[in-house]
Design an enzyme around this catalytic site. Structure first.
Site, PDB file in Angstrom:
ATOM      1  N   LYS A 127     -32.905  -9.308  27.759  1.00 30.02           N
ATOM      2  CA  LYS A 127     -32.086  -8.196  28.264  1.00 30.02           C
ATOM      3  C   LYS A 127     -31.889  -8.351  29.767  1.00 30.02           C
ATOM      4  O   LYS A 127     -32.844  -8.550  30.511  1.00 30.02           O
ATOM      5  CB  LYS A 127     -32.744  -6.854  27.944  1.00 30.02           C
ATOM      6  N   HIS A 161     -37.995  -3.959  25.801  1.00 30.11           N
ATOM      7  CA  HIS A 161     -36.856  -4.679  25.236  1.00 30.11           C
ATOM      8  C   HIS A 161     -37.131  -6.176  25.175  1.00 30.11           C
ATOM      9  O   HIS A 161     -38.033  -6.684  25.840  1.00 30.11           O
ATOM     10  CB  HIS A 161     -35.588  -4.442  26.077  1.00 30.11           C
TER      11      HIS A 161
HETATM   12  P1  NAP Z   1     -26.253 -11.066  24.407  1.00 31.35           P
HETATM   13  O1  NAP Z   1     -26.938 -11.586  23.195  1.00 31.35           O
HETATM   14  O2  NAP Z   1     -26.495 -11.713  25.735  1.00 31.35           O
HETATM   15  O3  NAP Z   1     -24.694 -11.069  24.063  1.00 31.35           O
HETATM   16  C1  NAP Z   1     -23.695 -10.892  25.005  1.00 31.35           C
HETATM   17  C2  NAP Z   1     -22.513 -11.688  24.493  1.00 31.35           C
HETATM   18  O4  NAP Z   1     -21.372 -11.397  25.295  1.00 31.35           O
HETATM   19  C3  NAP Z   1     -22.752 -13.213  24.584  1.00 31.35           C
HETATM   20  O5  NAP Z   1     -22.288 -13.796  23.391  1.00 31.35           O
HETATM   21  C4  NAP Z   1     -21.880 -13.586  25.776  1.00 31.35           C
HETATM   22  O6  NAP Z   1     -21.423 -14.899  25.696  1.00 31.35           O
HETATM   23  C5  NAP Z   1     -20.725 -12.618  25.599  1.00 31.35           C
HETATM   24  N1  NAP Z   1     -19.895 -12.435  26.785  1.00 31.35           N
HETATM   25  C6  NAP Z   1     -20.256 -12.467  28.088  1.00 31.35           C
HETATM   26  N2  NAP Z   1     -19.169 -12.236  28.868  1.00 31.35           N
HETATM   27  C7  NAP Z   1     -18.111 -12.039  28.027  1.00 31.35           C
HETATM   28  C8  NAP Z   1     -16.724 -11.786  28.220  1.00 31.35           C
HETATM   29  N3  NAP Z   1     -16.185 -11.687  29.445  1.00 31.35           N
HETATM   30  N4  NAP Z   1     -15.922 -11.641  27.134  1.00 31.35           N
HETATM   31  C9  NAP Z   1     -16.428 -11.751  25.913  1.00 31.35           C
HETATM   32  N5  NAP Z   1     -17.739 -12.027  25.645  1.00 31.35           N
HETATM   33  C10 NAP Z   1     -18.559 -12.170  26.706  1.00 31.35           C
HETATM   34  O7  NAP Z   1     -26.582  -9.529  24.632  1.00 31.35           O
HETATM   35  P2  NAP Z   1     -26.802  -8.398  23.514  1.00 31.35           P
HETATM   36  O8  NAP Z   1     -28.239  -8.238  23.265  1.00 31.35           O
HETATM   37  O9  NAP Z   1     -25.874  -8.624  22.361  1.00 31.35           O
HETATM   38  O10 NAP Z   1     -26.381  -7.114  24.361  1.00 31.35           O
HETATM   39  C11 NAP Z   1     -25.085  -7.000  24.911  1.00 31.35           C
HETATM   40  C12 NAP Z   1     -25.020  -5.759  25.769  1.00 31.35           C
HETATM   41  O11 NAP Z   1     -25.142  -4.604  24.938  1.00 31.35           O
HETATM   42  C13 NAP Z   1     -26.120  -5.618  26.834  1.00 31.35           C
HETATM   43  O12 NAP Z   1     -25.592  -4.994  27.984  1.00 31.35           O
HETATM   44  C14 NAP Z   1     -27.120  -4.694  26.176  1.00 31.35           C
HETATM   45  O13 NAP Z   1     -27.909  -3.991  27.123  1.00 31.35           O
HETATM   46  C15 NAP Z   1     -26.181  -3.785  25.450  1.00 31.35           C
HETATM   47  N6  NAP Z   1     -26.742  -3.070  24.315  1.00 31.35           N
HETATM   48  C16 NAP Z   1     -26.344  -1.790  24.161  1.00 31.35           C
HETATM   49  C17 NAP Z   1     -26.764  -1.073  23.069  1.00 31.35           C
HETATM   50  C18 NAP Z   1     -26.275   0.325  22.886  1.00 31.35           C
HETATM   51  O14 NAP Z   1     -26.652   0.959  21.887  1.00 31.35           O
HETATM   52  N7  NAP Z   1     -25.452   0.843  23.774  1.00 31.35           N
HETATM   53  C19 NAP Z   1     -27.603  -1.677  22.133  1.00 31.35           C
HETATM   54  C20 NAP Z   1     -28.001  -2.986  22.332  1.00 31.35           C
HETATM   55  C21 NAP Z   1     -27.544  -3.678  23.422  1.00 31.35           C
HETATM   56  P3  NAP Z   1     -22.290 -16.100  26.372  1.00 31.35           P
HETATM   57  O15 NAP Z   1     -23.581 -16.111  25.633  1.00 31.35           O
HETATM   58  O16 NAP Z   1     -21.443 -17.285  26.133  1.00 31.35           O
HETATM   59  O17 NAP Z   1     -22.470 -15.735  27.818  1.00 31.35           O
END
Ligand code: NAP
Length: 209
Positions: free
Chosen positions: A127, A123
């Site tokens: 991550k 990843h």
């Molecule tokens: P990311 O780029 O770090 O995005 C996370 C976002 O959530 C950031 O904008 C962050 O803001 C925001 N955030 C944090 N706390 C929050 C809250 N309390 N309320 C609202 N927004 C909040 O991560 P990502 O790559 O998009 O991935 C996000 C999650 O999805 C991870 O856990 C990843 O493992 C998971 N994921 C799952 C799948 C699936 O198919 N299930 C696929 C891809 C990713 P800040 O930057 O300001 O902290």
């Protein structure tokens, strides 16, 4: 549907919000620090962090709103009772990509015929959790507690290879996510199917296919 998207400015959020809007959903992004005010909406979608997702889901359920959650690295089981009590749904998938779900299914099939397996998940370096939720789910399906190798490097999106070894042969089952739009079909499907699910917690895209 009227949908709140927790993490709309994240990597997944930025890819998925336009796709949900093009599919006809009205999406309100909720960022960190904003009040999780979702009363009256049809569902929430959460792609945030393992620290934020449980509180977001509790806030939504307390306001009478069902949840679709992709955030990995936490245990959603404690939400089951609250959702049941309220007659609401929590749908959590460690992977919303159809190809990845098929990769897990094929790995489960292959596990019946090979004595040993190991999982390599790769990843993006940003991550936060390791091993990935998909790797953990795959290990559960395969059984026998396979070793999971986690790689975090720039240039990667989300990739997984399940290697099976037997006398004189190797079988490799691999899935590569090359863009985060790959998660859109699964999220759209979950939103459509959410009202048909039983109240409480449902885990895994397999349950919707
Ligand atoms: P990311 O780029 O770090 O995005 C996370 C976002 O959530 C950031 O904008 C962050 O803001 C925001 N955030 C944090 N706390 C929050 C809250 N309390 N309320 C609202 N927004 C909040 O991560 P990502 O790559 O998009 O991935 C996000 C999650 O999805 C991870 O856990 C990843 O493992 C998971 N994921 C799952 C799948 C699936 O198919 N299930 C696929 C891809 C990713 P800040 O930057 O300001 O902290």
């Amino acid at each position: 549907m009227k949908v709140a998207f927790f993490g709309a400015e994240g990597k997944v959020g930025r890819a998925l919000v336009p796709v949900l809007e093009r599919a006809g959903h009205q999406v309100r992004g909720i960022e960190i620090g904003e009040e999780p005010d979702v009363a009256g909406l049809d569902a929430t979608v959460d792609f945030t962090t393992p620290d934020a997702a449980p509180a977001n889901a509790r806030a939504a359920l307390e306001q009478g709103v069902s949840c679709v959650i992709g955030t990995t690295g936490w245990d959603p089981q404690p939400l089951d009772a609250l959702a049941r009590d309220r007659g609401l749904r929590v749908f959590v998938a460690p992977n919303f990509s159809l190809g990845a779900v098929l990769m897990m299914r094929f790995a489960q099939q292959a596990a019946q015929y090979f004595p040993r397996a190991e999982v390599i998940e790769l990843h993006s370096e940003t991550k936060k959790d390791a091993p990935s939720g998909t790797a953990r789910a795959t290990a559960d399906l395969i059984g026998g507690d396979p070793v999971i190798h986690s790689v975090r490097l720039p240039g990667l999106v989300a990739h997984q290879e399940v290697l099976f070894g037997g006398p004189g042969q190797l079988l490799s089952i691999r899935h590569d996510t090359t863009a985060r739009e790959s998660f859109a079909d699964g999220v759209l499907l979950a939103l459509v199917k959410l009202p048909e699910l039983p109240p409480g917690l449902t885990v895994g895209l397999d349950a919707l296919l």
